[in-house]
Design a protein around this motif. Structure first.
Motif, PDB file in Angstrom:
ATOM      1  N   PRO A 159      52.602  39.715  38.135  1.00  0.00           N
ATOM      2  CA  PRO A 159      52.459  39.409  36.702  1.00  0.00           C
ATOM      3  C   PRO A 159      53.398  40.235  35.831  1.00  0.00           C
ATOM      4  CG  PRO A 159      50.540  40.604  37.536  1.00  0.00           C
ATOM      5  CD  PRO A 159      51.408  40.335  38.707  1.00  0.00           C
ATOM      6  N   VAL A 160      54.208  39.540  35.043  1.00  0.00           N
ATOM      7  CA  VAL A 160      55.161  40.202  34.127  1.00  0.00           C
ATOM      8  C   VAL A 160      55.189  39.430  32.804  1.00  0.00           C
ATOM      9  CG1 VAL A 160      56.753  41.191  35.850  1.00  0.00           C
ATOM     10  CG2 VAL A 160      57.030  38.811  35.148  1.00  0.00           C
ATOM     11  N   ARG A 325      40.316  54.458  38.528  1.00  0.00           N
ATOM     12  CA  ARG A 325      41.046  54.103  37.294  1.00  0.00           C
ATOM     13  C   ARG A 325      40.643  52.705  36.816  1.00  0.00           C
ATOM     14  NH1 ARG A 325      47.068  56.766  37.375  1.00  0.00           N
ATOM     15  NH2 ARG A 325      46.409  58.788  38.167  1.00  0.00           N
ATOM     16  N   GLY A 326      40.444  51.816  37.783  1.00  0.00           N
ATOM     17  CA  GLY A 326      40.017  50.457  37.445  1.00  0.00           C
ATOM     18  C   GLY A 326      38.656  50.468  36.769  1.00  0.00           C
ATOM     19  N   ARG A 327      37.733  51.274  37.300  1.00  0.00           N
ATOM     20  CA  ARG A 327      36.391  51.349  36.694  1.00  0.00           C
ATOM     21  C   ARG A 327      36.492  51.896  35.263  1.00  0.00           C
ATOM     22  NH1 ARG A 327      34.718  52.182  42.230  1.00  0.00           N
ATOM     23  NH2 ARG A 327      35.229  54.386  42.164  1.00  0.00           N
ATOM     24  N   GLN A 328      37.392  52.881  35.073  1.00  0.00           N
ATOM     25  CA  GLN A 328      37.590  53.419  33.715  1.00  0.00           C
ATOM     26  C   GLN A 328      38.152  52.334  32.786  1.00  0.00           C
ATOM     27  OE1 GLN A 328      39.988  56.976  33.789  1.00  0.00           O
ATOM     28  NE2 GLN A 328      38.703  57.907  35.347  1.00  0.00           N
ATOM     29  N   LEU A 358      45.404  52.064  31.325  1.00  0.00           N
ATOM     30  CA  LEU A 358      44.801  51.866  32.650  1.00  0.00           C
ATOM     31  C   LEU A 358      44.865  50.420  33.133  1.00  0.00           C
ATOM     32  CD1 LEU A 358      41.651  54.070  31.978  1.00  0.00           C
ATOM     33  CD2 LEU A 358      43.451  54.585  33.630  1.00  0.00           C
ATOM     34  N   MET A 359      45.429  49.554  32.303  1.00  0.00           N
ATOM     35  CA  MET A 359      45.419  48.117  32.608  1.00  0.00           C
ATOM     36  C   MET A 359      46.007  47.768  33.986  1.00  0.00           C
ATOM     37  SD  MET A 359      44.087  45.576  31.211  1.00  0.00           S
ATOM     38  CE  MET A 359      43.926  44.042  32.101  1.00  0.00           C
ATOM     39  N   PRO A 360      47.092  48.446  34.428  1.00  0.00           N
ATOM     40  CA  PRO A 360      47.631  48.084  35.759  1.00  0.00           C
ATOM     41  C   PRO A 360      46.607  48.209  36.882  1.00  0.00           C
ATOM     42  CG  PRO A 360      49.173  49.485  34.569  1.00  0.00           C
ATOM     43  CD  PRO A 360      47.915  49.460  33.761  1.00  0.00           C
ATOM     44  N   TRP A 445      43.409  39.215  45.595  1.00  0.00           N
ATOM     45  CA  TRP A 445      43.796  39.050  44.201  1.00  0.00           C
ATOM     46  C   TRP A 445      44.050  37.602  43.807  1.00  0.00           C
ATOM     47  CZ3 TRP A 445      42.538  43.325  42.079  1.00  0.00           C
ATOM     48  CH2 TRP A 445      42.720  44.536  42.742  1.00  0.00           C
ATOM     49  N   ALA A 446      43.478  37.204  42.667  1.00  0.00           N
ATOM     50  CA  ALA A 446      43.903  35.965  42.011  1.00  0.00           C
ATOM     51  C   ALA A 446      45.161  36.296  41.210  1.00  0.00           C
ATOM     52  CB  ALA A 446      42.814  35.425  41.105  1.00  0.00           C
ATOM     53  N   ILE A 447      45.120  37.424  40.488  1.00  0.00           N
ATOM     54  CA  ILE A 447      46.325  37.963  39.838  1.00  0.00           C
ATOM     55  C   ILE A 447      46.496  39.374  40.397  1.00  0.00           C
ATOM     56  CG2 ILE A 447      47.501  38.458  37.659  1.00  0.00           C
ATOM     57  CD1 ILE A 447      45.280  36.839  36.269  1.00  0.00           C
ATOM     58  N   GLN A 448      47.637  39.611  40.991  1.00  0.00           N
ATOM     59  CA  GLN A 448      47.861  40.861  41.709  1.00  0.00           C
ATOM     60  C   GLN A 448      47.455  42.087  40.887  1.00  0.00           C
ATOM     61  OE1 GLN A 448      49.112  41.034  44.939  1.00  0.00           O
ATOM     62  NE2 GLN A 448      48.833  43.251  44.905  1.00  0.00           N
ATOM     63  N   ASP A 449      46.528  42.859  41.415  1.00  0.00           N
ATOM     64  CA  ASP A 449      46.032  44.125  40.846  1.00  0.00           C
ATOM     65  C   ASP A 449      45.200  43.961  39.568  1.00  0.00           C
ATOM     66  OD1 ASP A 449      47.348  45.370  42.894  1.00  0.00           O
ATOM     67  OD2 ASP A 449      49.009  46.112  41.679  1.00  0.00           O
TER      68      ASP A 449
END
Lengths: 500, 86
Positions: A159-160, A325-328, A358-360, A445-449
Motif C-alpha cells: 500500500p502506497v 505497536r499495532g495494539r497501541q 504507529l499506522m504502519p 493480510w488483506a492489506i499488507q501490515d
C-alpha cells in the motif's frame, strides 16, 4: 454488536473469493495471449495480403470468441463479494480501490465492446486497416483492464500513495500516480500479462501440434505453430525477467512471502535456493532476492524474532514488538473516535498524531498469535516450484519445437507433438500456481501490515457463505465444461470449415 | 445534417447484419445471456446483498470503526508452527 469473527467465516469467505478468482483467471490469460497472437496473424495478413493468413486469423478468433464469451462478467462476481463478504475492507479502501476498478470498468466496457464488434462483424465491411486496428484495440482494451485490476491488487500487497483518516475510517488517496505506477504494480503487470501471453502461445502451439499429429491442415498448423513458438519464446523471456524483478520486489516489501516460498526458516547472507528436498544451489536465493552476492535474506524465524539488520541500517522489530505497536495504534484509533464523539479536540488531535506514527503497524494490533503471521509454507513452497518448474519446461519445449521447425523435421517427432498438446492443461496449472503464490503468500493480510483478513471480513453467517461457495462451484464448473466442449467442437471442425 | 441519421442507420445495419450472420456466435450469446441472468438476477438479488445496505455513511463508519477497533478470537488454523525443527 457481536464482534466475534469465527474462523470458519473467514476461511469460507477466503475460499469463496479464491474459487471465484481462480476460475476467472482460467479465462483471462487466454484472452490476453490469444488476443496478441490474433493481432500478429492479422498483421501478417495485412502486410502480405495473403488470404491464407486471413483464414488463420479467423480460426483463432473463433476460439478467442468462445473463451471471451464464457469468461466475460465472471470477474463481476468478485466485485459483488467485496460488498457482501468483505464489507469492512470495501469501506476502508473504497477511495483507493474504487478508482482503478472504475477506470477498468469504463475502459473494458467501451474499448472491448466497441472494437470486438468490428473485429467479428467487420470482415469485408470495414477497411483492412480499420479491422486490424480493431483487433489490436480489443486486445489493448483487455490488457489495460488487466493493468487497473493489477494496480488494485498491487496496492493491497504494497500500500502506497494514501493516508488513513480515522474520522471516516478510510484510507484516502494522496497520490494517484504513486498508486497507479507503484513499482509493485508495474512488475506485477508485466509478469501477469506476459504469463497470459505464454498461456496463449502454449494454447496455439498445443492445438497446432494436435493438427500435425493428425496430419490435418498442415499448412495452417505449421504457420500457427511458427507464430506460437516465436511469440511463446518472447513471452517466456518477459515472464522470466519480470519474475526476477518480482522476486526482488517481494523480498523488499513482503519478506515473509519470500521466506515461505523457499521454506527458509533461518536466514543468512548467503542463502541457498532449494530446488527440492536436499538439492540446493548455494547463494542463489541471496542473488535472486537482492541482486547481490552477499546480503542478508531473513528466514521465517528471523522475521518473527526480529533483531536482524535491515538494508537501511536499522534493526528489524520482532513480531511481538510489531503487535504491541499495532495494539497501541488500535487504542489510539479508538481514543480518537471517543474524543471526537465527546468533542475533546485536543485529545483527538493527540490520539490522531500518535495513530499516524504507529499506522504502519495497525494491522498487527489485530493479530492474536504471532503464528498467524506465517502463511501456509508447504502449499507455497510447492506452488512456487510448480510455477517455476513448468515455466522452465515450457522454455525447453518451445526451443525444441522452434529448432525442429527451422530444420523442417517437426513431423518426424510425433511424441513431442503429443507432449506439446498435453502441455495445454499444464500452462493453466502453472498460471494458477502463480496466483496461489501471490495471494496465499500474503496471508494473513488483506492489506499488507494494515488489515488482516479477519478484520476485513463482513459479519455474516458462515452457512450462507458456504451455500454460495458451492453455488459458484457448480456454475463455474458448468461454464468450464461448456467452454471446453465448444472449443473441442471448433478445433475438431478445423480451419477448413471455418474458411466457409 | 443528414449525416448523423445516415451514420446511425449504417451502424444499426452493421450490427443487425453481424448478428444475423452469426453461427457459433448464437450459441455463445445464449451462454452469455444465461450467465448474465444467473449473475445479475439470481446471485445478485438472492445471495449478494451488500452487507451494509441501508446504513447511512455515518452508520457504516461507526460499524467498521467498532469492528476494526476491537476484534478478538481469530487464529489462523492453517499456520504451521514457527519453529518446525524444534
Amino acid at each position: 454488536m457481536n464482534l466475534y469473527i469465527d474462523t470458519s467465516l473467514v476461511d469460507w469467505s477466503r475460499a469463496q473469493f479464491a474459487l471465484t478468482a481462480m476460475y476467472h483467471w482460467l479465462f483471462v490469460p487466454l484472452t490476453l495471449g490469444l488476443g496478441v497472437i490474433m493481432g500478429i496473424m492479422e498483421t501478417i495478413y495485412f502486410v502480405k495480403k495473403d488470404d491464407f493468413w486471413k483464414r488463420v486469423t479467423q480460426f483463432w478468433m473463433k476460439l478467442f470468441a468462445v473463451n471471451f464469451a464464457v469468461g466475460v462478467a465472471t470477474g463481476l462476481i468478485l466485485e459483488f463479494e467485496f460488498g457482501t463478504n468483505w464489507s469492512n475492507y470495501s469501506w476502508i479502501v473504497g477511495d483507493i480501490f474504487g478508482a482503478p476498478l472504475a477506470i477498468e470498468g469504463i475502459v473494458a466496457f467501451f474499448m472491448e465492446s466497441t472494437f470486438i464488434a468490428v473485429m467479428y462483424f467487420g470482415w469485408n465491411k470495414v477497411s483492412r486497416s480499420f479491422h486490424l486496428a480493431s483487433t489490436w484495440l480489443t486486445t489493448l482494451g483487455a490488457t489495460i483492464s488487466a493493468w487497473w485490476i493489477l494496480v488494485a491488487n498491487a496496492w493491497m500487497q504494497h500500500p502506497v500513495g494514501m493516508e488513513f483518516n480515522p474520522e471516516t475510517v478510510r484510507h484516502e488517496m494522496t497520490s494517484f500516480l504513486s498508486v497507479a505506477f507503484s513499482p509493485t504494480a508495474v512488475v506485477k503487470f508485466v509478469h501477469t500479462v506476459s504469463s497470459g501471453w505464454m498461456t496463449g502461445a502454449i494454447f496455439v502451439i498445443g492445438v497446432s501440434c494436435w493438427y500435425l499429429v493428425r496430419g490435418r491442415s498442415l499448412r495452417f498448423a505449421k504457420a500457427s505453430l511458427a507464430v506460437g513458438t516465436a511469440f511463446g519464446l518472447l513471452s517466456c523471456a518477459f515472464v522470466m525477467l519480470s519474475g526476477d524483478f518480482s522476486g526482488v520486489s517481494v523480498a523488499k516489501t513482503q519478506p515473509m512471502k519470500l521466506a515461505s516460498f523457499e521454506g527458509l526458516y533461518d536466514g543468512s547472507e548467503h542463502a541457498p535456493f532449494t530446488v527440492a528436498g536436499p538439492i540446493k544451489i548455494p547463494n542463489m536465493l541471496t542473488l535472486l532476492a537482492t541482486h547481490k552476492f552477499t546480503a542478508f535474506v531473513p528466514g521465517i524465524n528471523d522475521l518473527i524474532n526480529g533483531g536482524y539488520p535491515l538494508p537501511d541500517g536499522t534493526t528489524a522489530l520482532s513480531a511481538e514488538e510489531k503487535m504491541e505497536r499495532g495494539r497501541q495504534a488500535v487504542a489510539n484509533f479508538s481514543a480518537f473516535r471517543e474524543a471526537l464523539r465527546e468533542g475533546l479536540t485536543a485529545e483527538a488531535a493527540m490520539a490522531r498524531g500518535e495513530l499516524q506514527e504507529l499506522m504502519p503497524y495497525f494491522g498487527y494490533g489485530k493479530i492474536q498469535d504471532k503464528a498467524e503471521l506465517v502463511p501456509p509454507v508447504p502449499l507455497l513452497f510447492w506452488s512456487f516450484r510448480v510455477m517455476v518448474g513448468l515455466g522452465g519446461f515450457f522454455v525447453l519445449l518451445i526451443l525444441a519445437l522452434l529448432y525442429l521447425q527451422l530444420k523442417d523435421q517437426i513431423l518426424r517427432f510425433p511424441l513431442l507433438l503429443k507432449v506439446a498438446f498435453w502441455t495445454i492443461p499444464l500452462v493453466y496449472v502453472c498460471s494458477q500456481a502463480g496466483w496461489i503464490c501471490a495471494e496465499v503468500g500474503r496471508q494473513p493480510w488483506a492489506i499488507q501490515d494494515l488489515l488482516p483478513v479477519s478484520a476485513a471480513v463482513s459479519s455474516l453467517q458462515s452457512s450462507s457463505v458456504k451455500l454460495t461457495f458451492f453455488l459458484f462451484l457448480a456454475i463455474f464448473t458448468l461454464l468450464l465444461i461448456a467452454e471446453i466442449r465448444i472449443m473441442c467442437r471448433v478445433v475438431k471442425k478445423g480451419p477448413e470449415e471455418s474458411e466457409n | 445534417m443528414n449525416s448523423i441519421p445516415k451514420m446511425m442507420s449504417s451502424v444499426f445495419r452493421f450490427y443487425r447484419d453481424g448478428f444475423r450472420q452469426m453461427t457459433l456466435g448464437r450459441t455463445l450469446w445464449v451462454l452469455i445471456l444465461i450467465k448474465l441472468f444467473v449473475i445479475f438476477v439470481i446471485m445478485r438479488l438472492l445471495f449478494f446483498q451488500p452487507a451494509m445496505k441501508g446504513l447511512s455513511n455515518d452508520e457504516k463508519q461507526q460499524r467498521v470503526a467498532t469492528e476494526i477497533g476491537a476484534l478478538q478470537g481469530f487464529s489462523n488454523r492453517f499456520s504451521p508452527s514457527i519453529h518446525p525443527e524444534q
